[in-house]
Design a protein around this motif. Structure first.
Motif, PDB file in Angstrom:
ATOM      1  N   CYS A 292       0.123   4.240  10.904  1.00  0.00           N
ATOM      2  CA  CYS A 292      -0.835   5.146  11.540  1.00  0.00           C
ATOM      3  C   CYS A 292      -0.721   5.069  13.059  1.00  0.00           C
ATOM      4  O   CYS A 292      -0.139   4.134  13.612  1.00  0.00           O
ATOM      5  CB  CYS A 292      -2.262   4.775  11.142  1.00  0.00           C
TER       6      CYS A 292
ATOM      7  N   LEU B 124      -7.204   9.250   6.751  1.00  0.00           N
ATOM      8  CA  LEU B 124      -7.502   8.512   7.978  1.00  0.00           C
ATOM      9  C   LEU B 124      -8.540   9.283   8.770  1.00  0.00           C
ATOM     10  O   LEU B 124      -8.352  10.457   9.067  1.00  0.00           O
ATOM     11  CB  LEU B 124      -6.219   8.349   8.793  1.00  0.00           C
TER      12      LEU B 124
ATOM     13  N   THR C 143      -3.531   9.761  13.103  1.00  0.00           N
ATOM     14  CA  THR C 143      -2.489  10.406  12.321  1.00  0.00           C
ATOM     15  C   THR C 143      -1.870   9.410  11.357  1.00  0.00           C
ATOM     16  O   THR C 143      -1.596   8.268  11.730  1.00  0.00           O
ATOM     17  CB  THR C 143      -1.380  10.963  13.237  1.00  0.00           C
ATOM     18  N   ILE C 144      -1.667   9.837  10.115  1.00  0.00           N
ATOM     19  CA  ILE C 144      -0.891   9.065   9.149  1.00  0.00           C
ATOM     20  C   ILE C 144       0.547   9.557   9.236  1.00  0.00           C
ATOM     21  O   ILE C 144       0.818  10.736   9.034  1.00  0.00           O
ATOM     22  CB  ILE C 144      -1.417   9.258   7.719  1.00  0.00           C
TER      23      ILE C 144
END
Length: 288
Positions: free
Chosen positions: A48, A165, A26-27
């Motif tokens: 992240c 990502l 996850t960003i």
């Protein structure tokens, strides 16, 4: 060729951050400047997280950046639950990990381009982590910051930087293994404006700058009959490069670049065009 005027000034720059470990990514936050001067060195931090699964194999980080051709990525590092530095990948560089479908750097470049085409005036730049990491199964989410240092190009305009990502050893489109942040604009000023309208041309040409002598700006025109990687640089009498006007792939056509010598002393300068196997140097005079 782009005909929409908006597309000529809004160039999508996507940074793909790919991690060679199992888990969902996850960003959470992107920290980047919203404006910069041409040639300025800027820093970007992408926060992240990763959720691990049952995986204890040693892996290396792999980061890909899609940026305008005249941007330069200097360094990529990361710190937190994962820490390390990255090295630039070229087509000849061996991947430190060959898990999954990506067995070499060129395959990774090709696959990334296939899923996320770079478009006009863009290039993919890939980095891989030098250090390997082994993480046991744990309940906690792992956090890390990706730190990117880059030099802004010399072309004025607004660029909508984006960050994605994912995982290198899975299909980029696989649900649950990708996160993206695309609305991160940055405006570049203080550089040059390039007219990249395409015309039918039959040979490589570098025109005499006009006006000449000039103070402080002059126009330099060139033509390329085929898509080529182009560099157009200005040198002083000692052979030192004082400014790079173009550095990247260009479609076949006619181009005009404005050179601004405001910060330079009066004197004779040389500008050199290199495109494919073509190379030519011409002289111009800055008279203040």
């Amino acid at each position: 060729m782009k005909t929409d005027a908006t597309h000529k000034i809004l160039v999508l720059a996507v940074v793909v951050i790919t991690i060679l470990m199992m888990g969902c990514f996850t960003i959470h936050e992107v920290d980047q400047p919203t404006s910069a001067t041409a040639g300025e060195q800027i820093s970007i931090t992408v926060t992240c997280s990763a959720e691990e699964e049952a995986e204890t194999i040693e892996r290396h980080m792999l980061f890909g950046l899609l940026v305008p051709n005249d941007f330069t990525v200097n360094t990529v590092t990361y710190e937190g639950d994962f820490e390390g530095t990255c090295e630039l990948l070229t087509a000849e560089t061996a991947l430190r990990d060959t898990v999954g479908p990506y067995k070499d750097a060129q395959t990774w470049y090709d696959s990334t381009e296939a899923y996320y085409p770079s478009g006009d005036d863009m290039q993919w730049v890939l980095f891989q982590g030098i250090e390997s990491h082994t993480k046991p199964v744990k309940e906690d989410t792992l956090w890390f910051d990706v730190a990117i240092d880059m030099t802004v190009g010399n072309t004025n305009g607004t660029y909508n930087l984006g960050y994605l990502l994912s995982m290198v050893n899975l299909d980029f489109t696989e649900e649950g293994y990708m996160d993206v942040s695309l609305e991160n604009p940055i405006t570049v000023t203080g550089g040059t404006a390039i007219d990249n309208s395409v015309e039918m041309v039959s040979e490589f040409k570098l025109a005499q700058n006009f006006p000449n002598p000039f103070n402080p700006t002059t126009n330099i025109g060139f033509e390329i009959p085929e898509n080529s990687f182009v560099t157009l640089s200005v040198f002083d009498m000692m052979g030192r490069e004082v400014m790079q006007l173009v550095n990247g792939y260009r479609e076949a056509g006619s181009y005009n670049v404005t050179f601004d010598g405001t910060d330079l002393a009066s004197g004779i300068y040389f500008y050199k065009l290199q495109a494919g196997n073509f190379s030519r140097t011409m002289k111009m005079v800055l008279s203040k």
